[in-house]
Design a protein around this motif. Structure first.
Motif, PDB file in Angstrom:
ATOM      1  N   LEU A 360      43.388 -22.475   5.439  1.00  0.00           N
ATOM      2  CA  LEU A 360      43.104 -21.064   5.179  1.00  0.00           C
ATOM      3  C   LEU A 360      41.687 -20.715   5.612  1.00  0.00           C
ATOM      4  CD1 LEU A 360      44.117 -18.376   3.844  1.00  0.00           C
ATOM      5  CD2 LEU A 360      42.775 -19.082   1.852  1.00  0.00           C
ATOM      6  N   TYR A 361      40.749 -21.595   5.321  1.00  0.00           N
ATOM      7  CA  TYR A 361      39.366 -21.379   5.753  1.00  0.00           C
ATOM      8  C   TYR A 361      39.301 -21.226   7.265  1.00  0.00           C
ATOM      9  CZ  TYR A 361      34.650 -22.476   7.239  1.00  0.00           C
ATOM     10  OH  TYR A 361      33.435 -22.435   7.889  1.00  0.00           O
ATOM     11  N   GLN A 362      39.962 -22.130   8.002  1.00  0.00           N
ATOM     12  CA  GLN A 362      39.900 -22.078   9.470  1.00  0.00           C
ATOM     13  C   GLN A 362      40.439 -20.757  10.007  1.00  0.00           C
ATOM     14  OE1 GLN A 362      37.942 -25.615  10.025  1.00  0.00           O
ATOM     15  NE2 GLN A 362      38.373 -24.040  11.516  1.00  0.00           N
ATOM     16  N   ALA A 363      41.461 -20.223   9.363  1.00  0.00           N
ATOM     17  CA  ALA A 363      42.122 -19.016   9.854  1.00  0.00           C
ATOM     18  C   ALA A 363      41.460 -17.722   9.369  1.00  0.00           C
ATOM     19  CB  ALA A 363      43.589 -19.021   9.435  1.00  0.00           C
ATOM     20  N   THR A 364      40.462 -17.847   8.482  1.00  0.00           N
ATOM     21  CA  THR A 364      39.803 -16.636   7.958  1.00  0.00           C
ATOM     22  C   THR A 364      38.283 -16.758   8.105  1.00  0.00           C
ATOM     23  OG1 THR A 364      39.948 -17.561   5.686  1.00  0.00           O
ATOM     24  CG2 THR A 364      41.698 -16.062   6.385  1.00  0.00           C
ATOM     25  N   LEU A 365      37.613 -17.301   7.103  1.00  0.00           N
ATOM     26  CA  LEU A 365      36.149 -17.366   7.136  1.00  0.00           C
ATOM     27  C   LEU A 365      35.638 -18.261   8.259  1.00  0.00           C
ATOM     28  CD1 LEU A 365      33.505 -16.458   5.793  1.00  0.00           C
ATOM     29  CD2 LEU A 365      33.732 -18.400   4.220  1.00  0.00           C
ATOM     30  N   GLY A 366      36.350 -19.359   8.535  1.00  0.00           N
ATOM     31  CA  GLY A 366      35.946 -20.238   9.633  1.00  0.00           C
ATOM     32  C   GLY A 366      36.001 -19.522  10.974  1.00  0.00           C
ATOM     33  N   GLY A 367      37.050 -18.713  11.163  1.00  0.00           N
ATOM     34  CA  GLY A 367      37.142 -17.906  12.376  1.00  0.00           C
ATOM     35  C   GLY A 367      36.024 -16.887  12.465  1.00  0.00           C
ATOM     36  N   ALA A 368      35.706 -16.271  11.328  1.00  0.00           N
ATOM     37  CA  ALA A 368      34.610 -15.298  11.302  1.00  0.00           C
ATOM     38  C   ALA A 368      33.286 -15.961  11.660  1.00  0.00           C
ATOM     39  CB  ALA A 368      34.526 -14.642   9.926  1.00  0.00           C
ATOM     40  N   LYS A 369      33.043 -17.169  11.135  1.00  0.00           N
ATOM     41  CA  LYS A 369      31.812 -17.894  11.465  1.00  0.00           C
ATOM     42  C   LYS A 369      31.780 -18.275  12.946  1.00  0.00           C
ATOM     43  CE  LYS A 369      30.844 -19.841   6.864  1.00  0.00           C
ATOM     44  NZ  LYS A 369      29.470 -19.320   6.683  1.00  0.00           N
ATOM     45  N   ALA A 370      32.918 -18.714  13.475  1.00  0.00           N
ATOM     46  CA  ALA A 370      32.986 -19.072  14.896  1.00  0.00           C
ATOM     47  C   ALA A 370      32.641 -17.879  15.785  1.00  0.00           C
ATOM     48  CB  ALA A 370      34.378 -19.602  15.237  1.00  0.00           C
ATOM     49  N   LEU A 371      32.964 -16.672  15.313  1.00  0.00           N
ATOM     50  CA  LEU A 371      32.699 -15.447  16.078  1.00  0.00           C
ATOM     51  C   LEU A 371      31.398 -14.759  15.647  1.00  0.00           C
ATOM     52  CD1 LEU A 371      36.309 -13.919  16.097  1.00  0.00           C
ATOM     53  CD2 LEU A 371      35.197 -15.256  17.895  1.00  0.00           C
ATOM     54  N   SER A 372      30.617 -15.424  14.797  1.00  0.00           N
ATOM     55  CA  SER A 372      29.369 -14.836  14.282  1.00  0.00           C
ATOM     56  C   SER A 372      29.606 -13.466  13.653  1.00  0.00           C
ATOM     57  CB  SER A 372      28.331 -14.717  15.420  1.00  0.00           C
ATOM     58  OG  SER A 372      28.004 -15.987  15.940  1.00  0.00           O
ATOM     59  N   LEU A 373      30.737 -13.354  12.955  1.00  0.00           N
ATOM     60  CA  LEU A 373      31.096 -12.103  12.279  1.00  0.00           C
ATOM     61  C   LEU A 373      31.253 -12.284  10.776  1.00  0.00           C
ATOM     62  CD1 LEU A 373      33.780 -10.634  14.753  1.00  0.00           C
ATOM     63  CD2 LEU A 373      31.492  -9.700  14.300  1.00  0.00           C
ATOM     64  N   ASP A 374      30.799 -13.430  10.250  1.00  0.00           N
ATOM     65  CA  ASP A 374      31.037 -13.707   8.832  1.00  0.00           C
ATOM     66  C   ASP A 374      30.209 -12.821   7.909  1.00  0.00           C
ATOM     67  OD1 ASP A 374      29.197 -15.568  10.228  1.00  0.00           O
ATOM     68  OD2 ASP A 374      28.664 -16.203   8.203  1.00  0.00           O
ATOM     69  N   HIS A 375      29.245 -12.062   8.455  1.00  0.00           N
ATOM     70  CA  HIS A 375      28.535 -11.078   7.623  1.00  0.00           C
ATOM     71  C   HIS A 375      29.372  -9.815   7.442  1.00  0.00           C
ATOM     72  CE1 HIS A 375      27.787 -10.028  11.769  1.00  0.00           C
ATOM     73  NE2 HIS A 375      27.247  -8.875  11.428  1.00  0.00           N
ATOM     74  N   LEU A 376      30.472  -9.683   8.210  1.00  0.00           N
ATOM     75  CA  LEU A 376      31.297  -8.474   8.169  1.00  0.00           C
ATOM     76  C   LEU A 376      32.712  -8.738   7.661  1.00  0.00           C
ATOM     77  CD1 LEU A 376      30.341  -6.905  11.631  1.00  0.00           C
ATOM     78  CD2 LEU A 376      29.567  -6.138   9.379  1.00  0.00           C
ATOM     79  N   ILE A 377      33.284  -9.870   8.031  1.00  0.00           N
ATOM     80  CA  ILE A 377      34.686 -10.152   7.719  1.00  0.00           C
ATOM     81  C   ILE A 377      34.841 -11.618   7.315  1.00  0.00           C
ATOM     82  CG2 ILE A 377      35.660  -8.357   9.219  1.00  0.00           C
ATOM     83  CD1 ILE A 377      36.090 -10.522  11.371  1.00  0.00           C
ATOM     84  N   GLY A 378      36.045 -11.993   6.897  1.00  0.00           N
ATOM     85  CA  GLY A 378      36.349 -13.400   6.631  1.00  0.00           C
ATOM     86  C   GLY A 378      36.647 -13.721   5.180  1.00  0.00           C
ATOM     87  N   ASN A 379      36.108 -12.908   4.257  1.00  0.00           N
ATOM     88  CA  ASN A 379      36.459 -13.085   2.842  1.00  0.00           C
ATOM     89  C   ASN A 379      36.220 -11.769   2.104  1.00  0.00           C
ATOM     90  OD1 ASN A 379      33.680 -12.987   2.384  1.00  0.00           O
ATOM     91  ND2 ASN A 379      33.491 -15.160   1.840  1.00  0.00           N
ATOM     92  N   PHE A 380      36.288 -11.817   0.779  1.00  0.00           N
ATOM     93  CA  PHE A 380      36.231 -10.585  -0.013  1.00  0.00           C
ATOM     94  C   PHE A 380      34.902 -10.385  -0.728  1.00  0.00           C
ATOM     95  CE2 PHE A 380      41.045 -11.256  -0.340  1.00  0.00           C
ATOM     96  CZ  PHE A 380      41.281 -10.429   0.749  1.00  0.00           C
ATOM     97  N   GLU A 381      33.830 -10.888  -0.160  1.00  0.00           N
ATOM     98  CA  GLU A 381      32.512 -10.609  -0.733  1.00  0.00           C
ATOM     99  C   GLU A 381      32.262  -9.105  -0.708  1.00  0.00           C
ATOM    100  OE1 GLU A 381      29.753 -12.878   1.521  1.00  0.00           O
ATOM    101  OE2 GLU A 381      30.229 -14.778   0.522  1.00  0.00           O
ATOM    102  N   SER A 382      31.623  -8.609  -1.747  1.00  0.00           N
ATOM    103  CA  SER A 382      31.344  -7.178  -1.866  1.00  0.00           C
ATOM    104  C   SER A 382      30.599  -6.667  -0.639  1.00  0.00           C
ATOM    105  CB  SER A 382      30.513  -6.921  -3.128  1.00  0.00           C
ATOM    106  OG  SER A 382      30.203  -5.556  -3.240  1.00  0.00           O
ATOM    107  N   GLY A 383      31.059  -5.559  -0.110  1.00  0.00           N
ATOM    108  CA  GLY A 383      30.415  -4.942   1.048  1.00  0.00           C
ATOM    109  C   GLY A 383      31.034  -5.307   2.375  1.00  0.00           C
ATOM    110  N   LYS A 384      31.866  -6.370   2.403  1.00  0.00           N
ATOM    111  CA  LYS A 384      32.520  -6.729   3.667  1.00  0.00           C
ATOM    112  C   LYS A 384      33.650  -5.748   3.983  1.00  0.00           C
ATOM    113  CE  LYS A 384      31.276 -11.566   4.156  1.00  0.00           C
ATOM    114  NZ  LYS A 384      31.739 -12.940   4.403  1.00  0.00           N
TER     115      LYS A 384
END
Length: 438
Positions: A360-384
């Motif tokens: 699940l990590y690889q398909a969500t937050l891991g993908g966001a990190k690979a694309l340098s987009l984890d500040h915007l997408i990848g999990n449900f942290e407030s503000g994303k």
């Protein structure tokens, strides 16, 4: 694009699961958050908060609509770090390995994208399939035709999707009507960057197909684009197939290895994503890690084309970012659930385990990190951004029966991965708005 219109707050009540960190780094226990009876509160396209229903519901304004979803699991939208939209119409093409497959299937199909109407028809089908499978962000190959990428961005913009795409650069070793020149590739890419990069939720990727189809001059100009526009992406293929690697060595005899071809032309950075990377030497791994470049792990296509087994554990141990890709059309499914299932098998064949929470990590937050987009997408942290998918735990009779016997969250998640496909996806939300409803 005009600013997205404001949308009132809305709450979704279901089981909710999202990744907080890479399990490899922090251990399984600290890598995720799960709410058996949870609420995801979204407003204006962003996550307001997530938590236990008992904690959030009493504090909601009476005007907030609460959508109750029974026997459902909400996860972040899936992130596909390598896929070809022009290959939608040739998925499940029989019987070749990489280089023959390109010549016999890929190039003939991609020629059709000179027709803008055909390109648009496929773009619509492609984006529909992504949504049907719960994918809300993807890194996408176009064709050599500038118009194919223009149309793709137009259709993505209509849906307010976070998509990254680029025009293929290819000036040799391909059919004449599928080649550009170093200069035309540079100018077309530049025009597309100016028009689409950072417009709404869209980004541009400089996209040399792979080293064999670009001259050194074309790769040099690709590097020049990255210098001129430092926040664009670079997307290409690397070390997928042994014959491909031998070919690269013949074409670039002065290079130390396959990756060095790209490195010499300035194509490695934190926004560079290399599809496959199955057969890498220590020197290539070291440079990928040093440059903060990423690899897209594409298990379905690696098995389908007989390319090899990606050594995920070794790549992570060497400090390389890894996302997950379907690689349609060599990949045989748009579903990242099915891709997770194939990834598990790839690891099994290497005597390794792939835990469902890691998948699940690889398909969500891991993908966001690979694309340098984890500040915007990848999990449900407030503000994303509120990109999420609603998964039906009872999507099929077999899944329903199996879920009734599941003993733990990990067990349920593994059933979803192993038996799940597009039938499992009830709803897909992009920026808080429904883009697919089953």
């Amino acid at each position: 694009m005009t600013e997205p219109k404001a949308h009132p707050a809305k709450a979704f009540r279901a089981a909710i699961l999202h990744s907080l960190a890479n399990p490899t780094d922090v251990g399984l226990e600290d890598s995720y958050q799960y709410f058996d009876d949870g609420v995801l509160l979204v407003a204006d396209g962003h996550v307001v908060k997530v938590g236990h229903a008992d904690d959030i519901l009493p504090s909601l304004d009476p005007s907030v609509e609460v959508v109750v979803l029974e026997n459902k699991l909400i996860t972040p939208g899936f992130i596909d770090t390598h896929i070809h939209y022009p290959q939608t119409g040739m998925i499940a093409a029989y019987g070749e390995q990489l280089l023959d497959w390109l010549n016999n299937y890929t190039f003939p199909e991609e020629k059709r994208f000179a027709d803008v109407n055909y390109a648009r028809e496929v773009a619509v089908q492609f984006l529909d399939e992504l949504a049907r499978n719960g994918t809300t962000t993807a890194l996408v190959f176009g064709t050599v035709h500038k118009e194919s990428v223009d149309v793709f961005f137009q259709e993505s913009e209509k849906r307010n999707l976070r998509m990254i795409a680029g025009k293929v650069l290819m000036d040799r070793n391909a059919p004449e009507d599928l080649t550009d020149t170093p200069e035309s590739g540079y100018e077309d890419s530049k025009a597309l960057i100016e028009k689409w990069h950072n417009k709404g939720r869209l980004h541009y990727a400089v996209t040399p197909r792979f080293a064999p189809t670009s001259t050194s001059e074309q790769l040099r100009l690709a590097g020049k684009l990255l210098e001129e526009y430092p926040d664009v992406y670079m997307h290409t293929h690397l070390s997928e197939n042994q014959k491909e690697i031998e070919w690269v060595q013949e074409l670039f005899p002065e290079s130390k290895n396959y990756l060095d071809v790209y490195d010499q032309h300035g194509l490695l950075s934190s926004r560079s994503v290399f599809a496959h990377g199955i057969h890498l030497c220590d020197g290539e791994c070291k440079r990928l890690s040093e440059s903060d470049s990423a690899i897209a792990f594409c298990p379905t296509s690696n098995l389908f084309l007989g390319s090899g087994l990606f050594p995920l554990s070794e790549m992570e141990a060497k400090g390389i970012k890894v996302g997950m890709g379907t690689d349609v059309g060599a990949g045989t499914s748009f579903s990242l659930l099915q891709t997770m299932s194939e990834a598990y098998k790839v690891m099994q064949l290497q005597g390794k385990k792939l835990h469902p929470l890691k998948s699940l990590y690889q398909a969500t937050l891991g993908g966001a990190k690979a694309l340098s987009l984890d500040h915007l997408i990848g999990n449900f942290e407030s503000g994303k951004e509120a990109d999420f998918v609603v998964l039906d735990l009872h999507a099929t009779q077999l899944m329903k029966f199996r879920m009734e016997h599941a003993q733990s969250l990990e067990d349920k998640l593994f059933v979803l991965m192993t038996l799940g496909d597009d039938r499992t996806v009830c709803d897909t939300y992009s920026y808080g708005q429904s883009v697919y409803n089953r």
